[in-house]
Design a protein around this motif. Structure first.
Motif, PDB file in Angstrom:
ATOM      1  N   PHE A 158       2.396  56.643-108.606  1.00 19.16           N
ATOM      2  CA  PHE A 158       1.043  57.112-108.906  1.00 19.16           C
ATOM      3  C   PHE A 158       0.176  57.056-107.645  1.00 19.16           C
ATOM      4  CE2 PHE A 158       2.167  56.498-113.395  1.00 19.16           C
ATOM      5  CZ  PHE A 158       1.568  57.620-113.951  1.00 19.16           C
ATOM      6  N   SER A 159       0.378  56.034-106.833  1.00 20.86           N
ATOM      7  CA  SER A 159      -0.398  55.935-105.591  1.00 20.86           C
ATOM      8  C   SER A 159      -0.106  57.111-104.666  1.00 20.86           C
ATOM      9  CB  SER A 159      -0.090  54.614-104.885  1.00 20.86           C
ATOM     10  OG  SER A 159      -0.649  53.520-105.590  1.00 20.86           O
ATOM     11  N   ARG A 160       1.146  57.537-104.626  1.00 15.37           N
ATOM     12  CA  ARG A 160       1.492  58.684-103.782  1.00 15.37           C
ATOM     13  C   ARG A 160       0.854  59.966-104.315  1.00 15.37           C
ATOM     14  NH1 ARG A 160       1.851  61.075 -99.258  1.00 15.37           N
ATOM     15  NH2 ARG A 160       3.660  62.364 -98.825  1.00 15.37           N
ATOM     16  N   ALA A 161       0.803  60.124-105.633  1.00 17.69           N
ATOM     17  CA  ALA A 161       0.147  61.295-106.215  1.00 17.69           C
ATOM     18  C   ALA A 161      -1.328  61.331-105.835  1.00 17.69           C
ATOM     19  CB  ALA A 161       0.311  61.293-107.735  1.00 17.69           C
ATOM     20  N   VAL A 162      -1.984  60.177-105.887  1.00 15.19           N
ATOM     21  CA  VAL A 162      -3.395  60.091-105.502  1.00 15.19           C
ATOM     22  C   VAL A 162      -3.567  60.382-104.016  1.00 15.19           C
ATOM     23  CG1 VAL A 162      -5.276  58.425-105.157  1.00 15.19           C
ATOM     24  CG2 VAL A 162      -4.127  58.573-107.374  1.00 15.19           C
ATOM     25  N   GLU A 163      -2.657  59.885-103.213  1.00 14.75           N
ATOM     26  CA  GLU A 163      -2.713  60.132-101.771  1.00 14.75           C
ATOM     27  C   GLU A 163      -2.599  61.619-101.464  1.00 14.75           C
ATOM     28  OE1 GLU A 163      -0.661  58.139 -97.815  1.00 14.75           O
ATOM     29  OE2 GLU A 163       0.557  58.387 -99.620  1.00 14.75           O
ATOM     30  N   LEU A 164      -1.659  62.295-102.111  1.00 15.89           N
ATOM     31  CA  LEU A 164      -1.412  63.713-101.869  1.00 15.89           C
ATOM     32  C   LEU A 164      -2.539  64.615-102.355  1.00 15.89           C
ATOM     33  CD1 LEU A 164       2.307  63.741-103.023  1.00 15.89           C
ATOM     34  CD2 LEU A 164       1.559  64.415-100.730  1.00 15.89           C
ATOM     35  N   CYS A 165      -3.106  64.277-103.493  1.00 11.28           N
ATOM     36  CA  CYS A 165      -4.054  65.170-104.174  1.00 11.28           C
ATOM     37  C   CYS A 165      -5.516  64.792-103.984  1.00 11.28           C
ATOM     38  CB  CYS A 165      -3.749  65.206-105.676  1.00 11.28           C
ATOM     39  SG  CYS A 165      -2.114  65.821-106.087  1.00 11.28           S
TER      40      CYS A 165
ATOM     41  N   PHE B 137       7.525  96.288-106.670  1.00 12.30           N
ATOM     42  CA  PHE B 137       7.013  94.962-106.337  1.00 12.30           C
ATOM     43  C   PHE B 137       5.885  95.000-105.305  1.00 12.30           C
ATOM     44  CE2 PHE B 137      10.285  95.614-103.104  1.00 12.30           C
ATOM     45  CZ  PHE B 137       9.742  95.042-101.966  1.00 12.30           C
ATOM     46  N   THR B 138       5.784  96.055-104.521  1.00 13.52           N
ATOM     47  CA  THR B 138       4.733  96.120-103.509  1.00 13.52           C
ATOM     48  C   THR B 138       3.351  96.333-104.109  1.00 13.52           C
ATOM     49  OG1 THR B 138       4.932  98.512-103.136  1.00 13.52           O
ATOM     50  CG2 THR B 138       6.375  97.069-101.847  1.00 13.52           C
ATOM     51  N   LYS B 139       3.294  96.703-105.383  1.00 10.24           N
ATOM     52  CA  LYS B 139       2.009  96.945-106.038  1.00 10.24           C
ATOM     53  C   LYS B 139       1.518  95.741-106.848  1.00 10.24           C
ATOM     54  CE  LYS B 139       2.775 101.939-106.340  1.00 10.24           C
ATOM     55  NZ  LYS B 139       2.872 103.120-107.237  1.00 10.24           N
ATOM     56  N   ILE B 140       2.265  94.644-106.816  1.00 14.29           N
ATOM     57  CA  ILE B 140       1.884  93.452-107.576  1.00 14.29           C
ATOM     58  C   ILE B 140       0.852  92.656-106.786  1.00 14.29           C
ATOM     59  CG2 ILE B 140       2.691  91.329-108.675  1.00 14.29           C
ATOM     60  CD1 ILE B 140       5.531  92.580-108.660  1.00 14.29           C
ATOM     61  N   PRO B 141      -0.341  92.399-107.327  1.00 11.80           N
ATOM     62  CA  PRO B 141      -1.285  91.511-106.631  1.00 11.80           C
ATOM     63  C   PRO B 141      -0.654  90.128-106.465  1.00 11.80           C
ATOM     64  CG  PRO B 141      -2.364  92.672-108.433  1.00 11.80           C
ATOM     65  CD  PRO B 141      -0.898  92.906-108.595  1.00 11.80           C
ATOM     66  N   ASN B 142      -0.700  89.612-105.242  1.00 11.16           N
ATOM     67  CA  ASN B 142      -0.053  88.339-104.935  1.00 11.16           C
ATOM     68  C   ASN B 142      -0.930  87.160-105.321  1.00 11.16           C
ATOM     69  OD1 ASN B 142       2.169  88.651-102.097  1.00 11.16           O
ATOM     70  ND2 ASN B 142       1.690  90.179-103.648  1.00 11.16           N
ATOM     71  N   GLY B 143      -0.419  86.274-106.177  1.00 10.08           N
ATOM     72  CA  GLY B 143      -1.156  85.067-106.512  1.00 10.08           C
ATOM     73  C   GLY B 143      -0.859  84.576-107.910  1.00 10.08           C
ATOM     74  N   CYS B 144      -1.004  83.258-108.087  1.00  9.17           N
ATOM     75  CA  CYS B 144      -0.744  82.618-109.380  1.00  9.17           C
ATOM     76  C   CYS B 144      -1.820  81.586-109.677  1.00  9.17           C
ATOM     77  CB  CYS B 144       0.626  81.914-109.366  1.00  9.17           C
ATOM     78  SG  CYS B 144       2.027  82.984-108.991  1.00  9.17           S
ATOM     79  N   ALA B 145      -1.879  81.164-110.924  1.00 10.52           N
ATOM     80  CA  ALA B 145      -2.825  80.134-111.347  1.00 10.52           C
ATOM     81  C   ALA B 145      -2.296  78.746-111.013  1.00 10.52           C
ATOM     82  CB  ALA B 145      -3.079  80.243-112.848  1.00 10.52           C
ATOM     83  N   GLY B 146      -3.215  77.778-110.910  1.00  6.79           N
ATOM     84  CA  GLY B 146      -2.762  76.415-110.664  1.00  6.79           C
ATOM     85  C   GLY B 146      -3.845  75.366-110.580  1.00  6.79           C
ATOM     86  N   ILE B 147      -5.102  75.763-110.492  1.00  9.77           N
ATOM     87  CA  ILE B 147      -6.175  74.828-110.192  1.00  9.77           C
ATOM     88  C   ILE B 147      -6.314  73.729-111.253  1.00  9.77           C
ATOM     89  CG2 ILE B 147      -8.115  76.014-111.347  1.00  9.77           C
ATOM     90  CD1 ILE B 147      -9.687  75.646-108.709  1.00  9.77           C
ATOM     91  N   GLU B 148      -6.032  74.068-112.514  1.00 11.86           N
ATOM     92  CA  GLU B 148      -6.146  73.089-113.595  1.00 11.86           C
ATOM     93  C   GLU B 148      -4.852  72.294-113.780  1.00 11.86           C
ATOM     94  OE1 GLU B 148      -7.808  72.941-118.237  1.00 11.86           O
ATOM     95  OE2 GLU B 148      -7.839  74.804-117.097  1.00 11.86           O
ATOM     96  N   ASN B 149      -3.792  72.739-113.109  1.00  9.75           N
ATOM     97  CA  ASN B 149      -2.474  72.140-113.308  1.00  9.75           C
ATOM     98  C   ASN B 149      -2.062  71.184-112.200  1.00  9.75           C
ATOM     99  OD1 ASN B 149      -2.001  75.505-113.939  1.00  9.75           O
ATOM    100  ND2 ASN B 149      -2.079  74.043-115.630  1.00  9.75           N
ATOM    101  N   LEU B 150      -2.767  71.229-111.066  1.00  5.73           N
ATOM    102  CA  LEU B 150      -2.396  70.445-109.893  1.00  5.73           C
ATOM    103  C   LEU B 150      -2.231  68.960-110.180  1.00  5.73           C
ATOM    104  CD1 LEU B 150      -2.159  69.857-106.808  1.00  5.73           C
ATOM    105  CD2 LEU B 150      -4.660  69.862-106.744  1.00  5.73           C
ATOM    106  N   TYR B 151      -3.319  68.314-110.579  1.00  6.65           N
ATOM    107  CA  TYR B 151      -3.306  66.857-110.771  1.00  6.65           C
ATOM    108  C   TYR B 151      -2.421  66.460-111.951  1.00  6.65           C
ATOM    109  CZ  TYR B 151      -5.851  62.666-109.058  1.00  6.65           C
ATOM    110  OH  TYR B 151      -6.227  61.486-108.458  1.00  6.65           O
ATOM    111  N   PRO B 152      -2.549  67.121-113.108  1.00  4.46           N
ATOM    112  CA  PRO B 152      -1.669  66.749-114.229  1.00  4.46           C
ATOM    113  C   PRO B 152      -0.188  66.876-113.875  1.00  4.46           C
ATOM    114  CG  PRO B 152      -3.493  68.067-115.032  1.00  4.46           C
ATOM    115  CD  PRO B 152      -3.567  68.109-113.536  1.00  4.46           C
ATOM    116  N   TYR B 153       0.167  67.911-113.105  1.00  4.88           N
ATOM    117  CA  TYR B 153       1.574  68.106-112.742  1.00  4.88           C
ATOM    118  C   TYR B 153       2.076  66.982-111.849  1.00  4.88           C
ATOM    119  CZ  TYR B 153       5.795  70.160-110.767  1.00  4.88           C
ATOM    120  OH  TYR B 153       7.096  70.379-110.365  1.00  4.88           O
ATOM    121  N   MET B 154       1.311  66.653-110.813  1.00  3.34           N
ATOM    122  CA  MET B 154       1.745  65.609-109.887  1.00  3.34           C
ATOM    123  C   MET B 154       1.707  64.232-110.542  1.00  3.34           C
ATOM    124  SD  MET B 154       2.710  67.321-107.335  1.00  3.34           S
ATOM    125  CE  MET B 154       3.111  65.941-106.258  1.00  3.34           C
TER     126      MET B 154
END
Length: 458
Positions: free
Chosen positions: A359-366, A331-348
Motif C-alpha cells: 500500500f505504501s508503494r501505491a501511495v508513493e506512485l500515485c 484504424f487510422t480514423k480512431i481517435p487515440n485515447g482511453c478513460a482512466g482518471i477515476e480508475n487510477l487509485y482504485p486499480y493500484m
C-alpha cells in the motif's frame, strides 16, 4: 478544529500506522495516536485506510484531437477524479502556432475555473519552436506562473504537434536552466508513418494494425534517443506513458549511472496487452503508445516493484463510442485515447490489496512522488501543514467497474467489468467532503489552480 478523522489506519509512502488526523482551515493540523477535544465534524474511520489524495499528472481534458474533442471537460473529468480518490489533476495545455506559453495555459485555466471539482495544474506542450524560437524566452515567466514542466511530442507530425531532435535539445537545455522538467512522448514518427502506409496499401485496417504500426521497438528507439539528448544536455527528463520493456531497461541503465531520468506508466499498460486489439471492440483500446505484449507488461510491473517506474498516471483522454466507431474499418480514423482518471487509485490500491505491491508503494506512485517531482509542495502526503486531501479506503469493499457507476461524460470504458478488491468510500479536498460512497457531493468550481515550484526533484 474543523474535522477529525478518528480510528483510521494511515498509509504513507514510508509506512502504515494507526492515528487520528485533525484538520483546520483546509490543512492537516495534527496527526496523533488520539486527538481529544471538539471538532465541527468527526468521522470514524475504524476499519478503513486513510490515504493522501492521488495526483494524476497526465490527463487530456476537453482536448481537440482526431477531428473531435475528448469526452470529459474540466468539470466532468475532475468530478470523476475525486470520485476515484484523485484530488489534483495535471492537464496538458497544447501550445499551437501563433500562441505563447502563458497565453495557452491561461486559456485552459479559464476553462477550468468555475467548474473544476478537484485542484488542478498544467503542463504545457511546445509544438512549434521551429517557427517560434521566442517561446524559449517565455520559460522563466512560465516557471514563475507555476508551470514548471513542458511536454515534447516526438510524434504527431501530421497533427502539427511534433518537435524534432534539434528543438528537443534546445528545450532541454533551456528547461534545465530555469527549473523546468521536460516531458516526452517517445515514439518514432518516420517508422510509424511508413508502417501505416504499408498496412493500408495491403488492406490491413483493423485495430490490430494500430499496434503493429507502433510496436515495442518503435517506442524503445525514441525512448533511447530522448535519454541520449537529456544525458548530453545534463538535463532531467520525464518519459510519459512508458509501455515497453526495452525502453524501461534504457531508463534503468541511465538511472544506474546517476542521470535524472524519470518514468511514468499507466494502468492500461499494467492491465492489458496488445491482444485487446484482436477483439471485436479493439478500437476502444486504441491509444498511443498502444498496449504492448506480455513481456513488456511483466517488465513494467517489475519496474514498479524495483523502483524504476516513478509514477503511475492515466493519460485520460476518452472519446464517445460513436467517435471510436469512425475507425471500425480503418484504424487510422480512431481517435487515440482511453478513460482512466477515476480508475487510477482504485486499480493500484487493489493491486496492493492483492499483494502485488505494498500500500505504501501505491501511495508513493500515485501521490507522493508525482507531487514532489512536479513541485506540488502542499500535496501528495499526509503531513502536518499540507492540504487535507484525504481518501478513506475500505479494503474489504468489492467493486466492479462499469460505465454506469463512473462519474465521467463518456459512454464506454476499457475498464468495463474489471473487479477490484477494496475501493474508496470518501474523498476530502482540502478538508471538505467531495465524494461519499458512490456519489459526488462537492460543489463544481471548488477546485483551485495549483502554482507549482521547480520540477524534476523527487
Amino acid at each position: 478544529m474543523d474535522l477529525i478523522i478518528k480510528n483510521g489506519t494511515v498509509v504513507t509512502a514510508s509506512g502504515i500506522f494507526a492515528a487520528d488526523i485533525g484538520v483546520e482551515q483546509g490543512k492537516i493540523k495534527t496527526i496523533a495516536e488520539k486527538i481529544e477535544g471538539a471538532a465541527a465534524k468527526v468521522v470514524d474511520a475504524k476499519g478503513l485506510y486513510v490515504l493522501p489524495g492521488a495526483v494524476d499528472v497526465h490527463t487530456h481534458l476537453q482536448m481537440p484531437f482526431g477531428g473531435t474533442v475528448s469526452a470529459d471537460g474540466y468539470q466532468s473529468g475532475t468530478r470523476a477524479a475525486v470520485c476515484g480518490g484523485v484530488t489534483t489533476v495535471f492537464d496538458y495545455a497544447i501550445q499551437r502556432k501563433g500562441k505563447g506559453i502563458l497565453e495557452t495555459v491561461k486559456e485552459r485555466q479559464a476553462l477550468a475555473e468555475g467548474g473544476a471539482c478537484s485542484d488542478y495544474a498544467f503542463h504545457c506542450a511546445i509544438t512549434n519552436l521551429g517557427e517560434n524560437a521566442e517561446l524559449l524566452d517565455e520559460f522563466p515567466a512560465a516557471a514563475d506562473y507555476g508551470v514548471s514542466s513542458f511536454k515534447c511530442f516526438m510524434v504527431y507530425r501530421k497533427e502539427g504537434m511534433m518537435i524534432d531532435d534539434g528543438q528537443l535539445m534546445r528545450i532541454l537545455e533551456k528547461a534545465k536552466d530555469v527549473g523546468i522538467l521536460t516531458n516526452v512522448h517517445a515514439e518514432n514518427p518516420d517508422v510509424i508513418d511508413a508502417r501505416i502506409a504499408a498496412f493500408l496499401k495491403e488492406g490491413k485496417t483493423s485495430a490490430w494494425y494500430h499496434y503493429q504500426s507502433r510496436p515495442e521497438f518503435v517506442e524503445a528507439e525514441a525512448v533511447k534517443r530522448a535519454i541520449h539528448w537529456a544525458v548530453s544536455a545534463n538535463a532531467p527528463l520525464y518519459i510519459v506513458h512508458l509501455a515497453c520493456k526495452e525502453g524501461l531497461e534504457a531508463v534503468a541503465e541511465a538511472r544506474s549511472q546517476g542521470y535524472p531520468i524519470f518514468a511514468e506508466t499507466c494502468p492500461q499498460y499494467l492491465e492489458f496487452t496488445s491482444d485487446v486489439y484482436k477483439r471485436e471492440d479493439g478500437r476502444n483500446f486504441v491509444c498511443s503508445p498502444p498496449m504492448k505484449g506480455p513481456e513488456s507488461q511483466a517488465a513494467l510491473w517489475k519496474g514498479i516493484q524495483l523502483g524504476v517506474i516513478d509514477t503511475v498516471a492515466t493519460d485520460h483522454c476518452p472519446f464517445k463510442q460513436a467517435e471510436k466507431d469512425w475507425g471500425k474499418d480503418n484504424f487510422t480514423k480512431i481517435p487515440n485515447g482511453c478513460a482512466g482518471i477515476e480508475n487510477l487509485y482504485p486499480y493500484m490500491l487493489s493491486a496492493a490489496n492483492s499483494g502485488k505491491i505494498s500500500f505504501s508503494r501505491a501511495v508513493e506512485l500515485c501521490a507522493e512522488t508525482p507531487a514532489a517531482l512536479f513541485g506540488c509542495t502542499a500535496k501528495g502526503s499526509i503531513t502536518v501543514g499540507k492540504d487535507a486531501d484525504l481518501v478513506l479506503y475500505d479494503p474489504k469493499k468489492n467493486f466492479e467497474i462499469s460505465v454506469k457507476n463512473m462519474h465521467s461524460d463518456y459512454d464506454n470504458t476499457i475498464w468495463e467489468g474489471k473487479k477490484l478488491k477494496g475501493y474508496p468510500v470518501q474523498t476530502y479536498l482540502r478538508g471538505t467532503l467531495v465524494y461519499d460512497n458512490g456519489s459526488y457531493v462537492g460543489v463544481p468550481g471548488s477546485g483551485r489552480y495549483i502554482k507549482r515550484g521547480a520540477s524534476g526533484r523527487k
